[in-house]
Design a protein around this motif. Structure first.
Motif, PDB file in Angstrom:
ATOM      1  N   THR A 251     -28.997  -2.857  30.091  1.00  0.00           N
ATOM      2  CA  THR A 251     -30.353  -3.024  30.825  1.00  0.00           C
ATOM      3  C   THR A 251     -31.446  -2.922  29.830  1.00  0.00           C
ATOM      4  N   LYS A 252     -31.458  -2.178  28.801  1.00  0.00           N
ATOM      5  CA  LYS A 252     -32.427  -1.902  27.794  1.00  0.00           C
ATOM      6  C   LYS A 252     -32.389  -3.130  27.017  1.00  0.00           C
ATOM      7  N   ALA A 253     -31.343  -4.075  26.657  1.00  0.00           N
ATOM      8  CA  ALA A 253     -31.423  -5.229  25.994  1.00  0.00           C
ATOM      9  C   ALA A 253     -32.087  -6.433  27.033  1.00  0.00           C
ATOM     10  N   TYR A 254     -31.836  -6.260  28.310  1.00  0.00           N
ATOM     11  CA  TYR A 254     -32.580  -6.909  29.067  1.00  0.00           C
ATOM     12  C   TYR A 254     -34.312  -6.735  29.094  1.00  0.00           C
ATOM     13  N   GLU A 255     -34.516  -5.497  29.241  1.00  0.00           N
ATOM     14  CA  GLU A 255     -35.790  -4.992  29.114  1.00  0.00           C
ATOM     15  C   GLU A 255     -36.732  -5.466  27.927  1.00  0.00           C
ATOM     16  N   GLU A 256     -35.917  -5.553  26.887  1.00  0.00           N
ATOM     17  CA  GLU A 256     -36.466  -6.023  25.462  1.00  0.00           C
ATOM     18  C   GLU A 256     -36.256  -7.356  25.345  1.00  0.00           C
ATOM     19  N   GLY A 257     -35.811  -8.182  26.243  1.00  0.00           N
ATOM     20  CA  GLY A 257     -35.809  -9.581  25.949  1.00  0.00           C
ATOM     21  C   GLY A 257     -34.562  -9.833  24.883  1.00  0.00           C
ATOM     22  N   ARG A 258     -33.801  -8.919  24.632  1.00  0.00           N
ATOM     23  CA  ARG A 258     -32.582  -9.342  23.614  1.00  0.00           C
ATOM     24  C   ARG A 258     -31.361  -9.694  24.526  1.00  0.00           C
ATOM     25  N   TYR A 259     -31.510 -11.002  25.160  1.00  0.00           N
ATOM     26  CA  TYR A 259     -30.416 -11.705  26.081  1.00  0.00           C
ATOM     27  C   TYR A 259     -29.234 -12.007  25.191  1.00  0.00           C
ATOM     28  N   LEU A 260     -29.104 -12.114  24.094  1.00  0.00           N
ATOM     29  CA  LEU A 260     -27.795 -12.442  23.332  1.00  0.00           C
ATOM     30  C   LEU A 260     -27.070 -10.892  23.458  1.00  0.00           C
ATOM     31  N   ASP A 261     -27.730 -10.061  22.846  1.00  0.00           N
ATOM     32  CA  ASP A 261     -27.202  -8.685  23.007  1.00  0.00           C
ATOM     33  C   ASP A 261     -26.657  -8.279  24.299  1.00  0.00           C
ATOM     34  N   GLN A 262     -27.525  -8.587  25.430  1.00  0.00           N
ATOM     35  CA  GLN A 262     -27.115  -8.347  26.611  1.00  0.00           C
ATOM     36  C   GLN A 262     -25.931  -9.064  27.044  1.00  0.00           C
ATOM     37  N   TRP A 263     -25.698 -10.398  26.734  1.00  0.00           N
ATOM     38  CA  TRP A 263     -24.532 -11.395  27.011  1.00  0.00           C
ATOM     39  C   TRP A 263     -23.538 -10.750  26.364  1.00  0.00           C
ATOM     40  N   LYS A 264     -23.736 -10.122  25.044  1.00  0.00           N
ATOM     41  CA  LYS A 264     -22.263  -9.444  24.502  1.00  0.00           C
ATOM     42  C   LYS A 264     -21.882  -8.525  25.385  1.00  0.00           C
ATOM     43  N   LEU A 265     -22.857  -7.788  25.988  1.00  0.00           N
ATOM     44  CA  LEU A 265     -22.085  -6.706  27.061  1.00  0.00           C
ATOM     45  C   LEU A 265     -21.742  -7.270  28.429  1.00  0.00           C
ATOM     46  N   THR A 266     -21.676  -8.338  28.389  1.00  0.00           N
ATOM     47  CA  THR A 266     -21.092  -8.882  29.656  1.00  0.00           C
ATOM     48  C   THR A 266     -19.687  -9.324  29.612  1.00  0.00           C
ATOM     49  N   HIS A 267     -18.979  -9.187  30.565  1.00  0.00           N
ATOM     50  CA  HIS A 267     -17.556  -9.554  30.872  1.00  0.00           C
ATOM     51  C   HIS A 267     -17.250 -10.885  30.356  1.00  0.00           C
ATOM     52  N   PRO A 268     -16.364 -11.121  29.383  1.00  0.00           N
ATOM     53  CA  PRO A 268     -15.626 -12.430  28.881  1.00  0.00           C
ATOM     54  C   PRO A 268     -15.727 -13.528  29.787  1.00  0.00           C
ATOM     55  N   ARG A 269     -15.079 -12.951  31.091  1.00  0.00           N
ATOM     56  CA  ARG A 269     -14.946 -13.888  32.039  1.00  0.00           C
ATOM     57  C   ARG A 269     -16.067 -14.464  32.657  1.00  0.00           C
ATOM     58  N   ILE A 270     -17.292 -13.902  32.700  1.00  0.00           N
ATOM     59  CA  ILE A 270     -18.481 -14.433  33.089  1.00  0.00           C
ATOM     60  C   ILE A 270     -19.009 -15.227  31.719  1.00  0.00           C
ATOM     61  N   GLN A 271     -18.922 -14.592  30.491  1.00  0.00           N
ATOM     62  CA  GLN A 271     -19.109 -15.518  29.266  1.00  0.00           C
ATOM     63  C   GLN A 271     -18.587 -16.684  29.385  1.00  0.00           C
ATOM     64  N   ARG A 272     -17.597 -17.009  29.769  1.00  0.00           N
ATOM     65  CA  ARG A 272     -16.794 -18.203  29.880  1.00  0.00           C
ATOM     66  C   ARG A 272     -17.498 -19.357  30.836  1.00  0.00           C
ATOM     67  N   TRP A 273     -18.167 -18.889  31.858  1.00  0.00           N
ATOM     68  CA  TRP A 273     -18.832 -19.748  32.638  1.00  0.00           C
ATOM     69  C   TRP A 273     -20.446 -19.690  32.369  1.00  0.00           C
ATOM     70  N   HIS A 274     -21.109 -18.670  31.774  1.00  0.00           N
ATOM     71  CA  HIS A 274     -22.459 -18.449  31.274  1.00  0.00           C
ATOM     72  C   HIS A 274     -22.590 -18.555  29.999  1.00  0.00           C
ATOM     73  N   HIS A 275     -22.653 -19.585  29.152  1.00  0.00           N
ATOM     74  CA  HIS A 275     -22.790 -19.963  27.916  1.00  0.00           C
ATOM     75  C   HIS A 275     -24.150 -19.104  27.285  1.00  0.00           C
ATOM     76  N   LYS A 276     -24.229 -18.838  26.241  1.00  0.00           N
ATOM     77  CA  LYS A 276     -25.289 -18.239  25.593  1.00  0.00           C
ATOM     78  C   LYS A 276     -26.546 -18.890  25.957  1.00  0.00           C
ATOM     79  N   LYS A 277     -26.536 -20.086  25.988  1.00  0.00           N
ATOM     80  CA  LYS A 277     -28.084 -21.050  26.442  1.00  0.00           C
ATOM     81  C   LYS A 277     -28.270 -20.593  27.798  1.00  0.00           C
ATOM     82  N   ARG A 278     -27.130 -20.736  28.681  1.00  0.00           N
ATOM     83  CA  ARG A 278     -27.363 -20.624  29.950  1.00  0.00           C
ATOM     84  C   ARG A 278     -27.740 -19.114  30.285  1.00  0.00           C
ATOM     85  N   TRP A 279     -27.264 -18.234  29.867  1.00  0.00           N
ATOM     86  CA  TRP A 279     -27.553 -16.824  30.027  1.00  0.00           C
ATOM     87  C   TRP A 279     -28.884 -16.549  29.658  1.00  0.00           C
TER      88      TRP A 279
END
Length: 180
Positions: free
Chosen positions: A42-70
């Motif tokens: 949530t802190k990464a989201y609030e600070e606009g650090r979406y790549l850091d937020q994405w890294k804290l997201t489950h790999p099965r979601i990362q598979r379908w929501h690549h970095k740019k899409r996230w």
């Protein structure tokens, strides 16, 4: 050749029917770990650090929501709802993934995952949430990760969930039916 065909048939028929191994419910210490990862997410989201937020997201979601899409989904959602002004945890605890309902779009959570659910009271700068918000934290090989939910208020909504095997097969190979 006949033996090979029988073996292949056995794999197709017998494998999906295998019992799903259900992990134990998360302990109190594991719930605390999951909540801490959620707070970092949530802190990464609030600070606009979406790549850091994405890294804290489950790999099965990362598979379908690549970095740019996230990044695009998170920034679009933020532009619509405004800054997150409050996200207070009202309840956090373990839940048996087999008891989680499927979404309206019939996406179902994986039944073989260790899961912690977090319920929130939220407030946004521009919009009010359309429903009470929740987050599912799921244990992966790398520890607790964001596993879906309705938080933060986003245009992607329920599509950011860990897909079960049936959903994965539907998107990978349309027309192939896989049991959960």
């Amino acid at each position: 050749m006949k033996g090979l065909l029988l073996s292949f048939w056995f794999l197709l028929v017998a494998s999906p029917a295998a019992a799903i191994e259900v992990p134990p419910l998360a302990s109190e210490a594991e719930v605390k770990e999951a909540v801490q990862v959620f707070l970092d997410w949530t802190k990464a989201y609030e600070e606009g650090r979406y790549l850091d937020q994405w890294k804290l997201t489950h790999p099965r979601i990362q598979r379908w929501h690549h970095k740019k899409r996230w990044r695009r989904t998170m920034s679009k959602g933020r532009s619509r709802s405004g800054d997150l002004l409050a996200a207070n945890i009202t309840t956090a605890g373990p839940v048996d993934a087999r008891k989680l309902p499927c979404t309206e779009m019939r996406h179902c959570y994986r039944k073989d995952m260790q899961v912690v659910i977090i319920f929130l009271e939220t407030k946004y700068e521009k919009a009010e949430p359309q429903q009470p918000e929740y987050v599912m934290m799921a244990k992966s090989e790398d520890g607790w990760k964001f596993g879906g939910g309705t938080f933060p208020a986003l245009p992607a909504g329920e599509t950011i969930v860990i897909l079960d095997r049936k959903d994965e097969a539907r998107y990978e190979r349309p027309g192939v039916e896989v049991q959960n």
